[in-house]
Design a protein around this motif. Sequence first.
Motif, PDB file in Angstrom:
ATOM      1  N   GLY A 125       0.820  -1.196   0.000  1.00  0.00           N
ATOM      2  CA  GLY A 125       0.000   0.000   0.000  1.00  0.00           C
ATOM      3  C   GLY A 125       0.854   1.246   0.000  1.00  0.00           C
ATOM      4  N   SER A 126       0.219   2.372  -0.314  1.00  0.00           N
ATOM      5  CA  SER A 126       0.922   3.653  -0.343  1.00  0.00           C
ATOM      6  C   SER A 126       0.070   4.711   0.336  1.00  0.00           C
ATOM      7  CB  SER A 126       1.217   4.069  -1.788  1.00  0.00           C
ATOM      8  OG  SER A 126       1.919   5.291  -1.825  1.00  0.00           O
ATOM      9  N   VAL A 127       0.681   5.454   1.240  1.00  0.00           N
ATOM     10  CA  VAL A 127       0.012   6.550   1.941  1.00  0.00           C
ATOM     11  C   VAL A 127       0.673   7.849   1.525  1.00  0.00           C
ATOM     12  CG1 VAL A 127      -0.501   7.581   4.181  1.00  0.00           C
ATOM     13  CG2 VAL A 127      -0.539   5.081   3.924  1.00  0.00           C
ATOM     14  N   LEU A 128      -0.148   8.853   1.229  1.00  0.00           N
ATOM     15  CA  LEU A 128       0.353  10.174   0.858  1.00  0.00           C
ATOM     16  C   LEU A 128      -0.455  11.215   1.624  1.00  0.00           C
ATOM     17  CD1 LEU A 128       2.308  11.732  -1.009  1.00  0.00           C
ATOM     18  CD2 LEU A 128       0.436  11.875  -2.669  1.00  0.00           C
ATOM     19  N   GLY A 169       6.033  -3.642   2.673  1.00  0.00           N
ATOM     20  CA  GLY A 169       5.804  -3.106   1.335  1.00  0.00           C
ATOM     21  C   GLY A 169       4.860  -1.919   1.341  1.00  0.00           C
ATOM     22  N   ILE A 170       4.747  -1.256   2.486  1.00  0.00           N
ATOM     23  CA  ILE A 170       3.891  -0.065   2.608  1.00  0.00           C
ATOM     24  C   ILE A 170       4.773   1.170   2.585  1.00  0.00           C
ATOM     25  CG2 ILE A 170       2.258   1.192   4.066  1.00  0.00           C
ATOM     26  CD1 ILE A 170       1.419  -1.550   5.222  1.00  0.00           C
ATOM     27  N   ARG A 171       4.521   2.062   1.638  1.00  0.00           N
ATOM     28  CA  ARG A 171       5.263   3.317   1.528  1.00  0.00           C
ATOM     29  C   ARG A 171       4.440   4.450   2.142  1.00  0.00           C
ATOM     30  NH1 ARG A 171       6.155   5.425  -3.238  1.00  0.00           N
ATOM     31  NH2 ARG A 171       4.455   4.367  -4.312  1.00  0.00           N
ATOM     32  N   VAL A 172       5.112   5.360   2.824  1.00  0.00           N
ATOM     33  CA  VAL A 172       4.432   6.475   3.474  1.00  0.00           C
ATOM     34  C   VAL A 172       5.190   7.758   3.136  1.00  0.00           C
ATOM     35  CG1 VAL A 172       3.471   7.347   5.633  1.00  0.00           C
ATOM     36  CG2 VAL A 172       3.878   4.887   5.369  1.00  0.00           C
TER      37      VAL A 172
END
Length: 297
Positions: free
Chosen positions: A143-146, A185-188
Motif C-alpha cells: 500500500g501507499s500513503v500520501l 511493502g507499505i510506503r508512506v
Amino acid sequence: MTSPFRTDVLAGKRILITGGGTGLGKGVAAHLVSHGAQVHLWGRRPAVLEEAAAEAAGGRDGVVHWQVVDVRKADLIDAAMDEIWSQHGPLSGVINNAAANFIAPTESLSPRAYEAVSSTVMDGSFLTTLAAGKRWIANGDKGSVLSTLTTWVWTGSAFVVPSAMGKAAVHAMTMSLAAEWGRYGIRVNAVAPGPIPTEYAWAMLNPTDTSSAGATQEDAVPMGRMGSIEELAHLTIFLMGDGCDYLTGQTIAMDGGQMLAGPGTFASLTSMTKDDWAEARAKSQAASEAAKTQRGV
C-alpha cells in the motif's frame, strides 16, 4: 498542461482521498481517474461529495465512489473501510487530504477551535492511515500513503498554530511509519504544496482586503506565481504509482521555492490591527456560512 504520464499508469489502483469533496482533493481526484485509478472520496457533506464524484468521473461509470465519513471518528472510518474492502476490494493507496484551517491570533482561539483544526488534520490522518495499514498488513498487501502537508512542518507559522502543529505531527507519522511498515511493502510519503488557490481555503486564509502579506502571496514565491492543481496531481500520480517503490518517508515541498526565500508563513501578519482581525473574523464567518448554504446545510 500536458500530463507526463500514460493514461493507464494507475490502472488497477484503488485510491481513497479524504476531504475529497472540495479543494485540492476534488481537483486531484479527476486526474487520478483520467490516469486509470478507481477513486473513493470521503467527506462530511453528501451533496458536495456527490457533485465532486460526478465531476471527477467525467461521465465514466464505476470509477468514483463516495462515502460520508467524519475522519475524526475511528468507528466511522473502520465501517467505511470495511465497505470498500467488501464491495470493491482492497485499497492500494490513501491520500490524507482532509483538513481545516483559518488565520487567527493564537491567544483568541477557543479549545473548540483548536480541536476542530488539530483533530481533523492529526487524528484524521492517523486514524485513516491506521485503518488501511492494519488491513494491508493482515492481508499481506502492499500500500501507499500520501499526506497533504505544508512547508510549515519545517518552519512553523504564526497565526495558524493548530494547523502547523497538526501538520508537523503527520510529518512525524510519515517518517515513523515509513521505518516501521517498510518491511510490509507499505510506503508512506507526504507533499507540501505552496500556494494553490482553491475557493473556500482562500477565503479562510485571505479574509481581508487590507492584508498584502503572508503565505498565500505570489510575490513571495521566487517563481512569481501560484502553483496549480495539475502540478500537484502530477506529483501525486508519481508518488502513488509503481515507478519508484524505493521512495518512502519523505515530505516533498512543491512551492516554487517559497520556503527557501521566506519562509512562506503568516508571520508578517503581525502588522494587522485589532480592526483588521475583526474584519478577518467577519469575512471568515461569512465564507463559512456561504459554504454551508452551498452544501445544503
